[in-house]
Design a protein around this motif. Structure first.
Motif, PDB file in Angstrom:
ATOM      1  N   LYS A   4       2.726   5.966  -3.287  1.00  0.00           N
ATOM      2  CA  LYS A   4       3.753   6.804  -3.784  1.00  0.00           C
ATOM      3  C   LYS A   4       3.744   6.655  -5.246  1.00  0.00           C
ATOM      4  O   LYS A   4       3.843   7.828  -5.932  1.00  0.00           O
TER       5      LYS A   4
ATOM      6  N   LYS B 214       0.727  -1.293   0.007  1.00  0.00           N
ATOM      7  CA  LYS B 214       0.114   0.192   0.131  1.00  0.00           C
ATOM      8  C   LYS B 214       0.785   1.141  -0.007  1.00  0.00           C
ATOM      9  O   LYS B 214       0.468   2.319  -0.709  1.00  0.00           O
ATOM     10  N   LYS B 215       1.875   1.292   0.716  1.00  0.00           N
ATOM     11  CA  LYS B 215       2.998   2.461   0.699  1.00  0.00           C
ATOM     12  C   LYS B 215       3.384   2.777  -0.762  1.00  0.00           C
ATOM     13  O   LYS B 215       3.384   3.784  -1.246  1.00  0.00           O
ATOM     14  N   ARG B 216       3.890   1.474  -1.262  1.00  0.00           N
ATOM     15  CA  ARG B 216       4.491   1.850  -2.560  1.00  0.00           C
ATOM     16  C   ARG B 216       3.201   2.358  -3.716  1.00  0.00           C
ATOM     17  O   ARG B 216       3.574   3.044  -4.511  1.00  0.00           O
TER      18      ARG B 216
END
Length: 88
Positions: free
Chosen positions: A18, A13-15
């Motif tokens: 981004k 989810k973080k990638r």
């Protein structure tokens, strides 16, 4: 100049957030994980690919960049995407 369709499947989810933020600055969002690049130069495509590579984990994520093979495109009509331009 060519147009490109960029699609991705990001496992983290973080990638994902981004990459989506990056692409929203560089292209038009068509769907959640699909973006349209209108007539970028080859240099602009190279730079975008470098930025994408910094955002993803190549072992777990999938990003594809397809050349749209027509002189134009029409929203609501199908486009031939049989031949990928670049697989990251």
């Amino acid at each position: 100049m060519k147009n490109y369709l960029l699609c991705y499947d990001i496992s983290d989810k973080k990638r994902l957030a981004k990459l989506a933020k990056l692409l929203e600055k560089e292209a038009f969002r068509i769907q959640n994980s699909i973006f349209l690049l209108l007539e970028p130069t080859s240099h602009e495509v190279d730079i975008l690919v470098q930025k994408i590579e910094q955002c993803i984990d190549k072992a777990h994520d999938d990003v594809r960049l397809y050349t749209i093979k027509s002189n134009g495109f029409h929203f609501g009509s199908a486009t031939n995407l049989d031949e990928p331009f670049l697989l990251i």
